[in-house]
Design a protein around this motif. Structure first.
Motif, PDB file in Angstrom:
ATOM      1  N   THR A  19       0.840  -1.192   0.000  1.00 51.62           N
ATOM      2  CA  THR A  19       0.000   0.000   0.000  1.00 51.62           C
ATOM      3  C   THR A  19       0.874   1.240   0.000  1.00 51.62           C
ATOM      4  N   GLU A  31      -5.156   5.825  -1.797  1.00 50.78           N
ATOM      5  CA  GLU A  31      -4.136   4.789  -1.737  1.00 50.78           C
ATOM      6  C   GLU A  31      -4.057   4.023  -3.051  1.00 50.78           C
ATOM      7  N   ARG A  32      -2.861   3.563  -3.361  1.00 55.71           N
ATOM      8  CA  ARG A  32      -2.656   2.579  -4.428  1.00 55.71           C
ATOM      9  C   ARG A  32      -2.265   1.295  -3.708  1.00 55.71           C
ATOM     10  N   GLU A  49     -15.577   4.301   1.259  1.00 58.73           N
ATOM     11  CA  GLU A  49     -14.489   3.907   0.366  1.00 58.73           C
ATOM     12  C   GLU A  49     -15.003   3.794  -1.066  1.00 58.73           C
ATOM     13  N   VAL A  51     -13.623   2.349  -4.586  1.00 56.79           N
ATOM     14  CA  VAL A  51     -12.592   1.442  -5.071  1.00 56.79           C
ATOM     15  C   VAL A  51     -12.648   1.390  -6.589  1.00 56.79           C
ATOM     16  N   THR A  75     -15.590  -0.324 -10.657  1.00 58.35           N
ATOM     17  CA  THR A  75     -15.553   0.509  -9.455  1.00 58.35           C
ATOM     18  C   THR A  75     -16.679   0.079  -8.533  1.00 58.35           C
ATOM     19  N   TRP A  97      -5.172  -1.587  -7.265  1.00 57.87           N
ATOM     20  CA  TRP A  97      -6.360  -0.891  -6.774  1.00 57.87           C
ATOM     21  C   TRP A  97      -6.042   0.588  -6.595  1.00 57.87           C
ATOM     22  N   CYS A  99      -7.865   3.416  -4.322  1.00 59.77           N
ATOM     23  CA  CYS A  99      -8.914   3.518  -3.303  1.00 59.77           C
ATOM     24  C   CYS A  99      -8.933   4.927  -2.713  1.00 59.77           C
ATOM     25  N   PHE A 101     -10.662   7.003   0.381  1.00 58.59           N
ATOM     26  CA  PHE A 101     -11.357   6.888   1.666  1.00 58.59           C
ATOM     27  C   PHE A 101     -11.700   8.291   2.146  1.00 58.59           C
TER      28      PHE A 101
END
Length: 109
Positions: A19, A31-32, A49, A51, A75, A97, A99, A101
């Motif tokens: 991450t 985040e990746r 979240e 995604v 997604t 991914w 993401c 948040f």
């Protein structure tokens, strides 16, 4: 200013998910995540979240028994406190991914 290539992969095999926090502010985090055959425990997050699965395929499971199969380009929005887990991620190719948040915010009046 520096850049990161979302598709640049860490050296395989990955013992754990990798991450990278791309952005973090008071109420939002991006985040990746790279997964390679990894699964997760149950999540019950305080944050909403969003995604996006950029590469690979994965299966999400929800507490009510529903599953959702994702392929590259899919997604999904997961509201805060919706219990879920990742029960499958592809190894070839690894899952990439993106993401987002965020915590619910009080509207400005």
């Amino acid at each position: 200013m520096s850049t990161i290539n979302l598709f640049e992969l860490p050296v395989s095999p990955l013992p754990d998910e990798v991450t990278i926090i791309l952005l973090q502010e008071k109420n939002v985090r991006i985040e990746r995540i790279v997964s390679e055959g990894h699964c997760s425990d149950w999540y019950d997050q305080d944050e909403n979240e969003f995604v996006a699965l950029l590469q690979g395929s994965a299966v999400l499971a929800y507490e009510d028994g529903t599953t959702l199969t994702l392929v590259a380009g899919d997604t999904v929005f997961i509201p805060a406190h919706q219990k879920h887990r990742v029960c499958h991620t592809s190894s070839e190719p690894p899952c990439v991914w993106l993401c987002v948040f965020w915590r619910s915010c009080t509207p400005i009046r």
